[in-house]
Scaffold this active site. Structure first.
Site, mmCIF file in Angstrom:
data_model
loop_
_atom_site.group_PDB
_atom_site.id
_atom_site.type_symbol
_atom_site.label_atom_id
_atom_site.label_comp_id
_atom_site.label_asym_id
_atom_site.label_seq_id
_atom_site.Cartn_x
_atom_site.Cartn_y
_atom_site.Cartn_z
ATOM 1 N N LYS A 1 -1.108 -6.123 -1.006
ATOM 2 C CA LYS A 1 -2.712 -6.762 -0.598
ATOM 3 C C LYS A 1 -3.481 -7.156 -1.635
ATOM 4 O O LYS A 1 -4.384 -7.899 -1.812
ATOM 5 C CB LYS A 1 -3.264 -6.020 0.420
ATOM 6 C CG LYS A 1 -2.358 -5.532 1.746
ATOM 7 C CD LYS A 1 -2.186 -6.777 2.682
ATOM 8 C CE LYS A 1 -1.463 -6.367 3.958
ATOM 9 N NZ LYS A 1 -0.295 -5.581 3.898
HETATM 10 C C1 LIG Z 1 0.869 -5.536 5.094
HETATM 11 C C2 LIG Z 1 1.809 -5.048 4.598
HETATM 12 C C3 LIG Z 1 3.311 -5.587 4.739
HETATM 13 C C4 LIG Z 1 3.255 -6.850 5.937
HETATM 14 O O1 LIG Z 1 2.738 -7.893 5.327
HETATM 15 P P1 LIG Z 1 2.409 -9.418 6.435
HETATM 16 O O2 LIG Z 1 1.730 -10.354 5.444
HETATM 17 O O3 LIG Z 1 1.376 -8.677 7.283
HETATM 18 O O4 LIG Z 1 3.704 -9.624 7.024
HETATM 19 C C5 LIG Z 1 4.452 -4.987 4.390
HETATM 20 N N1 LIG Z 1 4.343 -3.996 3.462
HETATM 21 C C6 LIG Z 1 3.181 -3.518 3.153
HETATM 22 C C7 LIG Z 1 3.129 -2.281 2.462
HETATM 23 C C8 LIG Z 1 1.932 -4.190 3.767
HETATM 24 O O5 LIG Z 1 0.705 -3.367 3.368
#
Ligand SMILES: *Cc1c(COP(=O)(O)O)cnc(C)c1O
Length: 496
Positions: A110
């Site tokens: 993120k």
């Molecule tokens: C948010 C997240 C995901 C999923 O990503 P999306 O964009 O919501 O599909 C997968 N792995 C981790 C560690 C995340 O923080």
């Protein structure tokens, strides 16, 4: 290129307005009508450094900003914040390439988007001549919340409230959020699961818009979830970065296809891969990897989305999601039909289920493959990858790893495979340690230490020393209290 609501072509917005508002006023998501207008020379960016690449891609997707403006925003967002200048390194692990997206300030993927979003948001605010304070509302399954607060911490003109499911995040994730510094940040646990928190936030947007609850208060709402197009666009960049790395290492030639395997929750990360493909990048299959909450596996197989099923708390909590918001954008882009999307989303809200038409299902099959992996398989994969290749991966990455092997077994003629790695193993140390075959003792911080002793892999700086940091955020509320909580915060000038 303008944006419009996925549910109503009459609700249009510039890219800057879309970033600023987060969600369209009818509850739809802002999306480009198609990629047809977007002229993008994808080959040219392959030789650029990551910041150059990001500047080109983001200017193409968010044309409210000039290239010169974007260059500055990108520089401010990323310089010195990640472990490497390239931001998202690739590593060869066995036959596959792992794309490490977690080398940023909070050790989750993120960070790539949430380092950029505050820059886009403040620039958009200026561009639109908005003087109101921006109040960011965010629901998190664990990683978005911390990355968003880190990104928006003490950014002038903004405040942020993060809601997370009480008991639904790892101890490390909780500690990361609860100890967050900053005068403009606030974290609150909600009794319920992630979908409850996310629905709660969407309902607050709807109530505030319909009843003009914040009119004249000098505050307006926005979102840092991937429902905000400003969250999605920066994620397109690393699909290009990984491709360029493979070209530069001589593993592929420009024009060859590459398959990407993506551990998926809210469908933001993998949708960015679809954007990259539409911008010209030779993306082969996009492989959607899920944990036991495999609503997307079933959907991509059958064309029927059904959220009426048990919700599992897994060892990959950031993917414990049954309502994947960004799927709405994909359905809109593939069908070009906002009234269809409106109808399907209505059915989802009403009955928790919808079925897409056959032609849409066919288009999905062309683009995607799908698979899932339960907790046992996740831990097994962690142990296997460590023993065979000396590579330590987190639980989410392990899900993708396992599904990648399923995909390759089912498609002997597959293209080179890139597996997106979304978090540091130290964010989920207990499950990772178990995967290595060791019993975990003590709290998650003891376990982090134990994991370091077993593997010799260094703990990321932001996670080491977490235990000593002061807890600042302790609020826990019911779902029904979320709106009042936000209205109260919105009208309080000084939070700290
Ligand atoms: C948010 C997240 C995901 C999923 O990503 P999306 O964009 O919501 O599909 C997968 N792995 C981790 C560690 C995340 O923080």
């Amino acid at each position: 290129m303008n944006y419009q609501s996925t549910r109503d072509p009459a609700l249009r917005a510039t890219a800057a307005e879309a970033v600023l508002d987060g969600l369209a006023p009818d509850g739809g998501l802002y999306c480009m009508p198609s990629f047809a207008e977007l002229l993008f020379d994808w080959k040219r960016v392959l030789d650029m450094d990551t910041q150059g690449m990001a500047t080109e891609i983001l200017t193409a997707l968010l044309p409210s900003f000039t290239k010169e403006e974007m260059r500055v925003l990108v520089k401010n967002a990323y310089t010195g914040k990640f472990e490497t200048d390239g931001l998202t390194p690739t590593v060869q692990v066995g036959d596959d390439t792992v794309l490490e997206l977690f080398r940023g300030p909070t050790s989750a993927f993120k960070d790539v988007a949430l380092s950029m979003l505050p820059q886009l948001m403040t620039a958009a605010r200026e561009k639109c001549g908005v003087t109101d304070e921006i109040l960011i509302l965010t629901a998190t399954s664990g990683d978005t919340g911390k990355a968003a607060m880190e990104g928006f911490c003490d950014v002038p003109g903004t405040k942020i409230i993060v809601f997370y499911p009480d008991g639904g995040v790892s101890a490390v994730q909780k500690a990361q959020m609860a100890t967050q510094a900053g005068k403009n940040v606030c974290v609150c646990a909600v009794r319920g699961n992630f979908d409850d928190a996310q629905t709660g936030v969407k309902n607050i947007f709807a109530a505030v818009t319909e009843q003009k609850l914040l009119a004249g208060k000098g505050v307006r709402l926005s979102s840092a979830n991937s429902i905000n197009i400003g969250r999605l666009a920066p994620q397109v960049v690393y699909y290009f970065r990984a491709y360029a790395d493979l070209v530069h290492e001589g593993k592929i030639r420009v024009g060859d296809k590459v398959d990407y395997v993506v551990p998926t929750g809210n469908f933001g990360d993998i949708l960015a891969g679809y954007f990259a493909k539409e911008m010209g990048l030779p993306v082969g299959k996009l492989v959607c990897a899920s944990n036991a909450n495999n609503v997307l596996t079933d959907f991509l197989q059958t064309g029927r989305y059904d959220k009426n099923r048990p919700f599992y708390k897994t060892v990959s909590p950031s993917m414990d999601i049954l309502v994947s918001s960004n799927l709405e954008r994909l359905l809109f882009l593939l069908s070009g039909d906002a009234s269809l999307v409106k109808k399907l989303m209505g059915e989802l809200k009403e009955n928790g289920v919808y079925q897409v038409p056959v032609d849409l299902q066919r288009a999905l099959h062309e683009l995607f493959w799908q698979g899932w992996c339960d907790d046992e398989g996740t831990k097994k994969a962690i142990g296997m990858v460590w023993r065979e290749y000396g590579y330590l991966c987190d639980t989410h990455t392990a899900v993708a790893w396992d599904v990648a092997q399923q995909y390759k077994a089912a498609h002997p003629d597959h293209a080179p495979v890139v597996i997106l790695s979304t978090a540091s193993p130290y964010k989920f140390p207990a499950a990772v340690l178990e995967g290595l075959g060791h019993g975990a003792k003590g709290d998650e911080f003891d376990i982090m230490e134990q994991l370091r002793n077993e593997t010799g892999i260094p703990v990321p700086k932001n996670l080491a020393g977490l235990r000593e940091r002061t807890v600042r955020h302790k609020d826990v509320i019911d779902r029904g209290q979320m709106l009042d909580y936000v209205l109260n915060k919105a009208t309080t000038k000084e939070w700290w």
